[in-house]
Scaffold this active site. Sequence first.
Site, PDB file in Angstrom:
ATOM      1  N   GLN B  50       0.842  -1.198   0.000  1.00 44.75           N
ATOM      2  CA  GLN B  50       0.000   0.000   0.000  1.00 44.75           C
ATOM      3  C   GLN B  50       0.873   1.242   0.000  1.00 44.75           C
ATOM      4  O   GLN B  50       1.963   1.245   0.548  1.00 44.75           O
ATOM      5  CB  GLN B  50      -0.896   0.016   1.247  1.00 44.75           C
ATOM      6  N   GLY B  51       0.372   2.292  -0.636  1.00 46.65           N
ATOM      7  CA  GLY B  51       1.065   3.573  -0.557  1.00 46.65           C
ATOM      8  C   GLY B  51       2.037   3.820  -1.683  1.00 46.65           C
ATOM      9  O   GLY B  51       2.788   4.783  -1.664  1.00 46.65           O
ATOM     10  N   CYS B  52       2.035   2.956  -2.710  1.00 46.15           N
ATOM     11  CA  CYS B  52       2.910   3.193  -3.854  1.00 46.15           C
ATOM     12  C   CYS B  52       2.094   3.755  -5.003  1.00 46.15           C
ATOM     13  O   CYS B  52       0.918   3.467  -5.132  1.00 46.15           O
ATOM     14  CB  CYS B  52       3.558   1.892  -4.302  1.00 46.15           C
ATOM     15  N   GLN B  53       2.761   4.526  -5.860  1.00 48.80           N
ATOM     16  CA  GLN B  53       2.074   5.104  -7.011  1.00 48.80           C
ATOM     17  C   GLN B  53       1.892   4.095  -8.138  1.00 48.80           C
ATOM     18  O   GLN B  53       1.067   4.274  -9.003  1.00 48.80           O
ATOM     19  CB  GLN B  53       2.852   6.302  -7.534  1.00 48.80           C
ATOM     20  N   SER B  54       2.722   3.048  -8.123  1.00 51.23           N
ATOM     21  CA  SER B  54       2.522   1.986  -9.098  1.00 51.23           C
ATOM     22  C   SER B  54       2.282   0.704  -8.299  1.00 51.23           C
ATOM     23  O   SER B  54       2.449   0.685  -7.091  1.00 51.23           O
ATOM     24  CB  SER B  54       3.750   1.850  -9.988  1.00 51.23           C
TER      25      SER B  54
END
Lengths: 405, 138
Positions: B50-54
């Site tokens: 969680q919390g990644c742009q990809s």
Amino acid sequence: MSYDVQSIRQQFPILNQEIQGRPLVYLDNAATAQKPITVIDAISDYYLNYNANVHRGVHTLSQRATDAMEAVREEVRAHINAAETAEIIFTRGITDSINTIAFGMGAVVSNNQNVVITAIEHHSNIVPWQMLCQRTGAELRHLPMNEHGEVVLDDIEDIIDENTAMVAFNHISNALGTINPVEAILNRAQKVGAWTLVDGAQSGPHARVDVRAWNVDFFTLSSHKMYGPTGLGVLYGKRKKLEALPPYQGGGEMIATVTLDGSTYAGLPHKFEAGTPHIEGIIGFGAALKYINEIGIEAIAAHERELLKYATQECSEIEGFRVIGDAKNKASVLSFVVDGTHPYDLGVLLDQQGVAVRTGQHCTQPIMDAFCIDGTARASFAMYNTKKEIDIFKTALEKAVTMLR
Amino acid sequence: MATIKERQQVLIEEFEFFDEWMDKYNHIIEMGKSLDALPKEKKKDDLLVQGCQSKVWLHAEKNGDNVLFQADADAIIAKGIVAMLIDVFNDQPAKEVAAADHGFLEEIGLKDHLSPTRANGLMSIIKQMKFYALAFAG
């Protein structure tokens, strides 16, 4: 007089800087626009010379602050041609504006009714209505879109029917740039007596809106997308409709009388403005509106159309470049993917070259699902962008694509 | 076998070699390309960080006292960064992974080049790796 983009650029000090050793090319305007010096000066002037809380104070500074704030209310009224200033409510932003209406409508919507949005809405014009429908048992419907990212009106008479309580949609899509057929949708909604709300988040900086010509019930604007400060939105509502709704938040400013047993509410617009307002934001927004009107919103829109056309043409020469959302009627947004690359990677490598774009889903997951993509990269244009910047953007994009393939 | 510290030092020295952003990123992209893809059955939503742009998938398992990592990402730069982290932390004692310092990313100059959101994504991956390590070490 021809459009003098260089003198406009001089009014935006932030543009004159380097990112990673290259001149900044700011193409993330649909997320937020940069601020002209007049806006920054207006905010400084407020804090340097007349900061005070508004409305209640008898002292001079409070009077000055109140006058300045209320003058902006009048400027906004004139800008969108509302009937009276009491119909102009200052909110925290578009999200807050829409939630105010969606919450209030809980009191007037019943479970045999429906709410209609479109398939190309921002999450902020989806979720509040889902919450309203959950609370009331009403049904949420949407007008579908086609492969160009245009809203399809073929079944509008079945979708918007006698049981439609509200039709809420954006003027211009933030993810695709599609300009919606506002009048056609409003006509149908008005014919069946549904309430109407147009989300002007993206149209505010690009188009002149006359709320009385549209005869729309509610209209919203976002200050920070219109070269003004963040944290401020406008909610326009017809007096009769606003009076029919209960207030969204309770507190100071929004009451007429308070006893420990109960309260009566203030009249418009204060009924919907609980708490100390975003005074400096409102004053800064006034300066932004003035600046937009000095340049002329039609001239700005024409300039941006030119940029969009040029950018679309130029970038289409890149192998695998695909525009997402090629509606006939489009404003200022170039959403794209490049085959064999991920938008995130493009965004990182463009940033390394000083070019700021947005990547991801743009708070419009349903649109991305419909196009079967995880997201796009999005370049969006403002009054201060130039063709030369688009050339830099294109070269940087080519370089990024070469690196990634 | 090289320790976490030694592996970090190797990476730092590798990156010292690059002056140009392009070379640095080309190297990250190459690392991404050379990382084995996760088999499809392991690319499940519950492995998403969680919390990644990809999309970044992280799988961990215990190997005696050590922890084995496998990961994948849909964006190649993210995958390169993940490859770097795996390079450092894979098959190391769980206890040491949990306690490891990750300052090497700053020394590589990667943090300078990452925006707060992207840096947060990077931190999310490191946190998730440490979280697994902590669980296995317990």
